[in-house]
Design a protein around this motif. Structure first.
Motif, PDB file in Angstrom:
ATOM      1  N   ARG A 118       2.310   2.556   2.644  1.00  0.00           N
ATOM      2  CA  ARG A 118       2.354   3.166   3.970  1.00  0.00           C
ATOM      3  C   ARG A 118       3.492   2.548   4.766  1.00  0.00           C
ATOM      4  O   ARG A 118       3.593   1.322   4.874  1.00  0.00           O
ATOM      5  N   TRP A 138      -9.321   5.188   5.405  1.00  0.00           N
ATOM      6  CA  TRP A 138     -10.102   4.957   4.200  1.00  0.00           C
ATOM      7  C   TRP A 138     -11.596   5.199   4.405  1.00  0.00           C
ATOM      8  O   TRP A 138     -12.284   5.650   3.491  1.00  0.00           O
ATOM      9  N   LEU A 147      -5.397   3.610   1.800  1.00  0.00           N
ATOM     10  CA  LEU A 147      -5.472   4.818   2.621  1.00  0.00           C
ATOM     11  C   LEU A 147      -5.634   4.445   4.086  1.00  0.00           C
ATOM     12  O   LEU A 147      -6.440   3.572   4.430  1.00  0.00           O
ATOM     13  N   GLU A 148      -4.878   5.112   4.950  1.00  0.00           N
ATOM     14  CA  GLU A 148      -4.928   4.787   6.376  1.00  0.00           C
ATOM     15  C   GLU A 148      -6.309   5.065   6.959  1.00  0.00           C
ATOM     16  O   GLU A 148      -6.838   4.273   7.743  1.00  0.00           O
ATOM     17  N   CYS A 169       0.811  -1.220   0.000  1.00  0.00           N
ATOM     18  CA  CYS A 169       0.000   0.000   0.000  1.00  0.00           C
ATOM     19  C   CYS A 169       0.842   1.266   0.000  1.00  0.00           C
ATOM     20  O   CYS A 169       0.331   2.363  -0.239  1.00  0.00           O
ATOM     21  N   CYS A 229       3.395  -0.715   7.341  1.00  0.00           N
ATOM     22  CA  CYS A 229       2.131  -1.460   7.265  1.00  0.00           C
ATOM     23  C   CYS A 229       2.429  -2.956   7.247  1.00  0.00           C
ATOM     24  O   CYS A 229       3.126  -3.444   6.353  1.00  0.00           O
TER      25      CYS A 229
END
Length: 226
Positions: A49, A64, A61-62, A47, A52
């Motif tokens: 991030r 989301w 998206l964190e 992703c 993660c």
């Protein structure tokens, strides 16, 4: 002397990104809430991030839930750089009843057999399938799962706070596909109570002849990665 000019080559991942963006925008244009998913790289999802730990399919998206959108212009921006998986947030435009493939097939056959009897239109809606053998029946939102289904290991309801991978998202086992596409049902969603009744019928008709499913290892919970 004229020199033949070859068009610039386009990488396959770019073509895939364009295709995913087009389809994600189409979902959004029909009011379905979209969020970008992590990208599949061989057998794991990335992703971007930092730190993660999730390697399965999951939102990129964190936050989301807050950022998921049905605005086509906003959705298009998420696919400008990366070929994200397409995830659809549930509990908004629709809920999802996730079942094993054999229950989904039984339900689909019953719908086809009841065309013209006033039943089919109440239960006929989009159905997607994962390569791992799970069918996802899209229904109208807001109907609580009936106790008989809620206690079953075979049925999972995706409502508020959950999501599903949408076609043509790729998973390590293969591609998520439509068994019955939203275009076939004109983007209409069936009555959730009627679909639950159909699944109850399927459970009583089919399940007793089959072994208990492996749980929880092979049945994802509504928030579990695929």
């Amino acid at each position: 002397m004229w020199r033949k000019v070859r068009p610039p080559s386009v990488r396959l991942d770019q073509l895939e990104r364009f295709r995913l963006r087009r389809i994600a925008v189409r979902y959004a244009s029909h009011g379905w809430t979209v969020t970008p998913g992590a990208c599949l790289a061989r057998h794991r999802f990335i992703c971007g991030r930092a730190g993660c730990p999730t390697t399965g399919c999951h939102p990129a998206l964190e936050h989301w839930e807050q950022q998921a959108s049905a605005d086509p212009a906003r959705v298009a921006t998420w696919w400008q750089l990366r070929p994200h998986s397409i995830l659809l947030a549930t509990g908004r435009a629709f809920d999802v009843l996730e079942v094993p493939a054999y229950l989904g097939r039984y339900a689909l056959e019953q719908v086809r057999s009841r065309v013209g009897r006033g039943v089919a239109e109440r239960v006929r809606g989009p159905v997607a399938a994962t390569p791992g053998g799970r069918w996802m029946l899209l229904v109208g939102p807001g109907e609580a799962l009936r106790p008989e289904l809620d206690q079953s290991l075979y049925v999972i309801q995706h409502g508020a706070g959950s999501w599903i991978p949408a076609p043509p998202t790729r998973l390590p086992e293969g591609t998520v596909r439509w068994v019955r596409s939203p275009e076939e049902t004109r983007w209409r969603l069936p009555d959730p109570y009627s679909v639950q009744e159909l699944l109850l019928e399927a459970l009583h008709a089919v399940t007793p002849t089959l072994p208990e499913p492996l749980f929880p290892a092979h049945l994802p919970s509504p928030r579990r990665s695929y």
